[in-house]
Design a protein around this motif. Sequence first.
Motif, mmCIF file in Angstrom:
data_model
loop_
_atom_site.group_PDB
_atom_site.id
_atom_site.type_symbol
_atom_site.label_atom_id
_atom_site.label_comp_id
_atom_site.label_asym_id
_atom_site.label_seq_id
_atom_site.Cartn_x
_atom_site.Cartn_y
_atom_site.Cartn_z
ATOM 1 N N VAL A 166 0.870 -1.184 0.000
ATOM 2 C CA VAL A 166 0.000 0.000 0.000
ATOM 3 C C VAL A 166 0.900 1.226 0.000
ATOM 4 O O VAL A 166 1.854 1.301 0.780
ATOM 5 C CB VAL A 166 -0.903 0.030 1.262
ATOM 6 N N LEU A 167 0.601 2.174 -0.866
ATOM 7 C CA LEU A 167 1.322 3.446 -0.874
ATOM 8 C C LEU A 167 0.387 4.525 -0.333
ATOM 9 O O LEU A 167 -0.743 4.674 -0.807
ATOM 10 C CB LEU A 167 1.768 3.802 -2.300
ATOM 11 N N VAL A 168 0.884 5.243 0.681
ATOM 12 C CA VAL A 168 0.071 6.276 1.326
ATOM 13 C C VAL A 168 0.634 7.656 0.972
ATOM 14 O O VAL A 168 1.844 7.870 1.054
ATOM 15 C CB VAL A 168 0.104 6.089 2.867
ATOM 16 N N ARG A 169 -0.261 8.551 0.569
ATOM 17 C CA ARG A 169 0.164 9.939 0.316
ATOM 18 C C ARG A 169 -0.804 10.870 1.044
ATOM 19 O O ARG A 169 -2.017 10.764 0.871
ATOM 20 C CB ARG A 169 0.123 10.241 -1.184
ATOM 21 N N ASP A 170 -0.274 11.773 1.856
ATOM 22 C CA ASP A 170 -1.102 12.730 2.606
ATOM 23 C C ASP A 170 -2.245 12.057 3.365
ATOM 24 O O ASP A 170 -3.381 12.548 3.366
ATOM 25 C CB ASP A 170 -1.685 13.794 1.661
ATOM 26 N N GLY A 171 -1.939 10.921 3.960
ATOM 27 C CA GLY A 171 -2.938 10.250 4.787
ATOM 28 C C GLY A 171 -3.979 9.463 4.021
ATOM 29 O O GLY A 171 -4.879 8.873 4.613
ATOM 30 N N ARG A 172 -3.863 9.457 2.689
ATOM 31 C CA ARG A 172 -4.829 8.704 1.889
ATOM 32 C C ARG A 172 -4.092 7.651 1.071
ATOM 33 O O ARG A 172 -2.872 7.719 0.905
ATOM 34 C CB ARG A 172 -5.633 9.634 0.972
ATOM 35 N N ALA A 213 -2.704 6.012 -2.041
ATOM 36 C CA ALA A 213 -2.337 6.465 -3.387
ATOM 37 C C ALA A 213 -2.246 5.281 -4.346
ATOM 38 O O ALA A 213 -2.475 5.429 -5.554
ATOM 39 C CB ALA A 213 -0.999 7.206 -3.339
ATOM 40 N N ALA A 214 -1.878 4.112 -3.831
ATOM 41 C CA ALA A 214 -1.802 2.912 -4.675
ATOM 42 C C ALA A 214 -1.947 1.692 -3.786
ATOM 43 O O ALA A 214 -1.535 1.693 -2.620
ATOM 44 C CB ALA A 214 -0.465 2.860 -5.427
ATOM 45 N N VAL A 215 -2.551 0.648 -4.346
ATOM 46 C CA VAL A 215 -2.712 -0.603 -3.601
ATOM 47 C C VAL A 215 -2.682 -1.747 -4.598
ATOM 48 O O VAL A 215 -3.165 -1.630 -5.721
ATOM 49 C CB VAL A 215 -4.031 -0.575 -2.765
ATOM 50 N N GLU A 273 -8.611 1.189 -0.659
ATOM 51 C CA GLU A 273 -8.741 1.523 -2.076
ATOM 52 C C GLU A 273 -8.187 2.918 -2.313
ATOM 53 O O GLU A 273 -8.187 3.760 -1.396
ATOM 54 C CB GLU A 273 -10.220 1.494 -2.475
ATOM 55 N N VAL A 274 -7.778 3.166 -3.529
ATOM 56 C CA VAL A 274 -7.177 4.455 -3.878
ATOM 57 C C VAL A 274 -8.142 5.586 -3.515
ATOM 58 O O VAL A 274 -9.347 5.491 -3.746
ATOM 59 C CB VAL A 274 -6.819 4.480 -5.385
ATOM 60 N N ASP A 275 -7.592 6.619 -2.916
ATOM 61 C CA ASP A 275 -8.283 7.840 -2.478
ATOM 62 C C ASP A 275 -8.993 7.713 -1.136
ATOM 63 O O ASP A 275 -9.445 8.717 -0.590
ATOM 64 C CB ASP A 275 -9.286 8.365 -3.520
ATOM 65 N N LYS A 276 -9.090 6.515 -0.621
ATOM 66 C CA LYS A 276 -9.719 6.402 0.693
ATOM 67 C C LYS A 276 -8.710 6.736 1.788
ATOM 68 O O LYS A 276 -7.498 6.718 1.576
ATOM 69 C CB LYS A 276 -10.263 4.989 0.910
ATOM 70 N N GLN A 277 -9.227 7.032 2.980
ATOM 71 C CA GLN A 277 -8.377 7.320 4.121
ATOM 72 C C GLN A 277 -7.497 6.092 4.411
ATOM 73 O O GLN A 277 -7.997 4.965 4.376
ATOM 74 C CB GLN A 277 -9.289 7.592 5.306
ATOM 75 N N ALA A 278 -6.212 6.317 4.689
ATOM 76 C CA ALA A 278 -5.298 5.194 4.949
ATOM 77 C C ALA A 278 -5.441 4.729 6.393
ATOM 78 O O ALA A 278 -4.579 4.963 7.244
ATOM 79 C CB ALA A 278 -3.860 5.595 4.640
ATOM 80 N N ASP A 279 -6.558 4.060 6.683
ATOM 81 C CA ASP A 279 -6.846 3.505 8.008
ATOM 82 C C ASP A 279 -6.659 1.997 7.909
ATOM 83 O O ASP A 279 -7.478 1.307 7.300
ATOM 84 C CB ASP A 279 -8.295 3.797 8.415
ATOM 85 N N LEU A 280 -5.600 1.495 8.513
ATOM 86 C CA LEU A 280 -5.266 0.066 8.388
ATOM 87 C C LEU A 280 -4.924 -0.515 9.740
ATOM 88 O O LEU A 280 -4.439 0.189 10.627
ATOM 89 C CB LEU A 280 -4.012 -0.115 7.529
ATOM 90 N N THR A 281 -5.127 -1.805 9.849
ATOM 91 C CA THR A 281 -4.620 -2.489 11.025
ATOM 92 C C THR A 281 -3.878 -3.747 10.584
ATOM 93 O O THR A 281 -4.173 -4.312 9.529
ATOM 94 C CB THR A 281 -5.742 -2.765 12.048
ATOM 95 N N VAL A 282 -2.870 -4.112 11.367
ATOM 96 C CA VAL A 282 -2.018 -5.258 11.043
ATOM 97 C C VAL A 282 -2.123 -6.252 12.184
ATOM 98 O O VAL A 282 -1.978 -5.868 13.352
ATOM 99 C CB VAL A 282 -0.547 -4.808 10.867
ATOM 100 N N PHE A 283 -2.410 -7.498 11.869
ATOM 101 C CA PHE A 283 -2.545 -8.524 12.913
ATOM 102 C C PHE A 283 -1.424 -9.544 12.832
ATOM 103 O O PHE A 283 -0.956 -9.888 11.742
ATOM 104 C CB PHE A 283 -3.920 -9.205 12.819
ATOM 105 N N GLU A 284 -1.023 -10.020 14.016
ATOM 106 C CA GLU A 284 0.055 -11.008 14.137
ATOM 107 C C GLU A 284 -0.511 -12.391 13.839
ATOM 108 O O GLU A 284 -0.680 -13.219 14.732
ATOM 109 C CB GLU A 284 0.603 -10.934 15.576
#
Length: 421
Positions: free
Chosen positions: A38-44, A46-48, A380-391
Amino acid sequence: MDQNLLITGISQLLTLRGSSARRGAALSKLGIVKDGAVLVRDGRIAAVGTRRTVEACSESKKAEKLDIGGRVAFPGFVDSHTHLIHAASRAEEYELKIRGASYEEIARKGGGILNSVKKLRAATKDALQQRARAALEAFVSHGTTTIEAKSGYGLDAASELNILTLQKEIREQQPIDIVSTFLGAHVVPEEFRGKADGAELYTTIVMEKMLPEVAAQDLAEFCDVFCDRGAFTRQQAKRILTEGKRHGLLPRLHAEQLSRTRATQLGVELGAASCDHLEQINSSDITALAGSQTAATLLPGCDFHLGLKNYAPARKLIDAGAIVALATDYNPGTSPTVSMPMILSLACTQLRMTPAEAIAAATINGAYALRREKNVGSIEVDKQADLTVFEVEDYREIPYYFGENRCWMTLKRGEIIYMQD
Ligand SMILES: [Zn+2]
């Protein structure tokens, strides 16, 4: 953020792409990308896509790099039903319930919601704020990035407005998005209970005194009513929600938790954003929800905590084509948990939802229930970059491991807001 961020090392990236509410078979489509990035730009976003395709973007070259070491990443949970602000636990009632008293018996003796109202009215703003902030940190540490929060433990104009004002202030102080709902009609407060027509009188106060103030101060997006035995009637709920709509507040309902009041059908008629609980619904309610745009939000934490075995008919709702969402119902009386992973475990074992269905119900469909599906709930592109990562190695392990927290990292608008020690 001025620096772009490139996230790689994602063994399974659950994109949930599609940006719209999921029904039926679509609920189990997680849009999984193996070896994702995932590429994040300005909190959103940019590419996935796959690491190879995202790394090939010219912007990725100079981006800051974050390798998550082969873990599973997915959209931050959207918890669409919480009672964030309250003063204290109700552990004393927990013990009474275990010894056999029902939730309604406790409520009739001045316990239950009225107990929380008494405690909230006596609490200082600082104490309420501290408790809410601590809960928000716990939400984040379990992978949640957006919550809905309801008033409803004030039950007089000043206290209800104080709760919603506090929610607005807290929203500015910390990273989680808080979506506010006015729940002045939670139960009839003590001071109206002795009077003839007390419920009617209080309903009028909610409509004529509280709602206009909430709207004028822009303190809530939604209006909710607890329409059930011991709370408000269908007719009262209709009056309040219709008046709320007139003030620009979208309706949602606590429906069919303790008894069948046909609140669900009312919600559908009014175009409610969601009907929540639904333990007592019948086949005509399921048909109504399936044919509507109203989300069916299930809260299995309540039945679990109360020791009941009367879970909502999730399978029937999904198979009929309703938009099923999952939420914690974080509250001191019936569901004292901030843990969406635990809710997922309950959804799988008690509601017979598959892990994929449960994850979609807790992300994109939760976002839809809050009318935020264009902005959060999927990667998805343009959405807020809100992600969580699980172990975990496989997304099915998210509900599989219950009672422990496998959340490893949480990002809000591309910023790391939680990292496991
Ligand atoms: Zn609730």
